[in-house]
Design a protein around this motif. Sequence first.
Motif, PDB file in Angstrom:
ATOM      1  N   THR A  90       0.614  -1.045  -0.194  1.00 48.50           N
ATOM      2  CA  THR A  90      -0.451  -0.513  -0.193  1.00 48.50           C
ATOM      3  C   THR A  90       1.051   1.832   0.424  1.00 48.50           C
ATOM      4  N   VAL A  91       1.912   1.248   1.083  1.00 48.98           N
ATOM      5  CA  VAL A  91       3.093   2.323   1.212  1.00 48.98           C
ATOM      6  C   VAL A  91       3.790   2.741  -0.825  1.00 48.98           C
ATOM      7  N   ARG A  92       4.044   1.498  -1.248  1.00 49.27           N
ATOM      8  CA  ARG A  92       4.893   1.445  -2.540  1.00 49.27           C
ATOM      9  C   ARG A  92       4.502   1.935  -3.012  1.00 49.27           C
ATOM     10  N   ARG A  93       2.618   1.339  -3.205  1.00 47.67           N
ATOM     11  CA  ARG A  93       1.523   1.947  -4.094  1.00 47.67           C
ATOM     12  C   ARG A  93       2.318   3.841  -4.260  1.00 47.67           C
ATOM     13  N   ASN A  94       1.698   4.004  -3.045  1.00 52.45           N
ATOM     14  CA  ASN A  94       1.662   5.369  -2.662  1.00 52.45           C
ATOM     15  C   ASN A  94       2.736   6.265  -3.601  1.00 52.45           C
ATOM     16  N   MET A  95       4.052   5.798  -3.060  1.00 58.06           N
ATOM     17  CA  MET A  95       5.099   6.558  -2.993  1.00 58.06           C
ATOM     18  C   MET A  95       5.232   6.464  -4.811  1.00 58.06           C
ATOM     19  N   ALA A  96       4.593   5.101  -5.016  1.00 61.80           N
ATOM     20  CA  ALA A  96       4.725   5.661  -6.971  1.00 61.80           C
ATOM     21  C   ALA A  96       4.654   6.978  -7.606  1.00 61.80           C
ATOM     22  N   ASN A  97       3.237   7.673  -6.731  1.00 61.65           N
ATOM     23  CA  ASN A  97       2.505   8.456  -7.368  1.00 61.65           C
ATOM     24  C   ASN A  97       3.966  10.027  -7.232  1.00 61.65           C
ATOM     25  N   VAL A  98       4.917   9.855  -6.591  1.00 62.04           N
ATOM     26  CA  VAL A  98       5.512  10.957  -6.223  1.00 62.04           C
ATOM     27  C   VAL A  98       7.522  10.577  -7.031  1.00 62.04           C
ATOM     28  N   LEU A 100       9.900  11.272  -7.164  1.00 68.72           N
ATOM     29  CA  LEU A 100      11.290  11.334  -6.478  1.00 68.72           C
ATOM     30  C   LEU A 100      11.745   9.484  -6.417  1.00 68.72           C
ATOM     31  N   PHE A 101      10.234   9.075  -5.830  1.00 70.88           N
ATOM     32  CA  PHE A 101       9.578   7.457  -5.098  1.00 70.88           C
ATOM     33  C   PHE A 101       9.800   6.694  -6.751  1.00 70.88           C
ATOM     34  N   SER A 102       9.488   7.458  -7.637  1.00 70.87           N
ATOM     35  CA  SER A 102       8.614   6.497  -9.008  1.00 70.87           C
ATOM     36  C   SER A 102       9.593   5.333  -9.052  1.00 70.87           C
ATOM     37  N   GLY A 103       9.645   4.280  -9.543  1.00 68.09           N
ATOM     38  CA  GLY A 103      10.329   3.302 -10.416  1.00 68.09           C
ATOM     39  C   GLY A 103      10.590   3.667 -11.884  1.00 68.09           C
ATOM     40  N   LEU A 119       9.942   1.032  -7.992  1.00 66.03           N
ATOM     41  CA  LEU A 119      10.017   2.355  -6.586  1.00 66.03           C
ATOM     42  C   LEU A 119      11.574   2.146  -7.305  1.00 66.03           C
ATOM     43  N   SER A 120      11.862   4.006  -6.519  1.00 68.34           N
ATOM     44  CA  SER A 120      13.626   3.997  -7.174  1.00 68.34           C
ATOM     45  C   SER A 120      14.572   3.285  -5.531  1.00 68.34           C
ATOM     46  N   SER A 121      15.166   3.252  -5.876  1.00 63.65           N
ATOM     47  CA  SER A 121      16.248   2.901  -4.526  1.00 63.65           C
ATOM     48  C   SER A 121      15.749   3.256  -2.964  1.00 63.65           C
ATOM     49  N   GLN A 122      15.503   4.516  -3.277  1.00 64.62           N
ATOM     50  CA  GLN A 122      15.461   5.994  -2.149  1.00 64.62           C
ATOM     51  C   GLN A 122      13.755   5.246  -1.938  1.00 64.62           C
TER      52      GLN A 122
END
Length: 306
Positions: A90-98, A100-103, A119-122
Motif C-alpha cells: 500500500t505504501v509502495r503504491r502511494n509512493m509510486a505517484n511521487v 522522487l520515489f517512482s521506479g 520504486l526507486s532505490s530511495q
Amino acid sequence: MGNHTQRSAFEHLTSGAFSGFSSAIALQPLDVLKTRIQQMDGAGGKPQSTLAITKEITSQSGIRGLWRGTVPTLSRNVPGVAMYFYLLQTVRRNMANVPLFSGSPTSIPTSSTTTLTKLSSQGNLLAGALTRLGVGLVLNPFTVVKTRFESNLYSYKSMAEALQDIWRQSGPSGLLQGFKASALRDAPYAGIFVLFYELIKERSTNIVSRNWDIPAPWIHTWSGASAGMIATLATHPFDVVKTKMQIQPGNYRYRSVTSTAFDIFKARGLLGLFDGGGIRISRKVLSSAISWTVYESLLLFMNQTK
C-alpha cells in the motif's frame, strides 16, 4: 475499483499470512537457540556453543523444546507478516505517484517474476523502514512474550500467564520493553532488505531472461536470501540489545539502549554485540527466502488465475 481494492488486500494479506506461518514453523528452533545465546551474561566469558545449548534443551525438554515459544511466534508472525506485506505494498503504491520515489521508466519489465509496484532505490529503502516501524510498534507486546518464552529464565505455561506477569511487573510499559532497540534494528533492516531485494531481483531477472529459463521462485529465493544476509549483518547488534532488555527488564544495567549496549561491550567487547549472529543470519537468510518466495509465488498464482 472497490472490488479490485478488496481483492488486492485479500491477496496480499493471504499471501503474507501463509508466508509468516511457513517461516515461523520451519525456523522456530533457530530463534530459541539465538535467544538462549544472547541471554547469557559473564564478563570475559564465551557463550556456550550452539551444539551445547541444543543438547541442553533436548535433554531437558526433548526435541519439542526447540519449538518452545511457537504459539507466541505464530501469534506475532502470521498477522504481523500479513499486515507488513499488505501495508508495504500500500505504501509502495502511494509512493509510486511521487516522482522522487517512482521506479525508473527505463527499467526492464519483470511481470513474469513479480506483481509488486516498482520504486526507486530511495523509495524502497523508505517504504521498508516506515512500514516495519509501524508494524513493529503494534506487535511489540507479542515480541516481548515470544522472547521470554524462548528464554529459560521464565516458565510460562501460556501467553495469558506471560502477559499478566509482564503487566504485573511493569505495567503497560512492559509490553513495549525493548521497542527502541527493536526499532533501531527493524526499521533499518527492513529498509536495507527491500532495497537490496528489489535490486537483486531486478538484476537477476534481467540476466536470467537473456541467458536461462529459470523459474521465478528461484529468483525470489536467491534475492530474499541475499538481501536477508546483508540486512542482518548491518543490524545485528540491536538484536542483542533488544533481547537483553526484554528478558531482564528489572536489571538496572539494561534500562536503556545505550546502557545495555555499553554493558555488553564492557563485558564481552565488540564480539558481544554479535552474540548469536551466526544463528540469526542463518535464520534470516532462510526466513527471507521462504517468506518472500511464498508471498510472491502466491501473488503470481492468484494473478494468473484471475
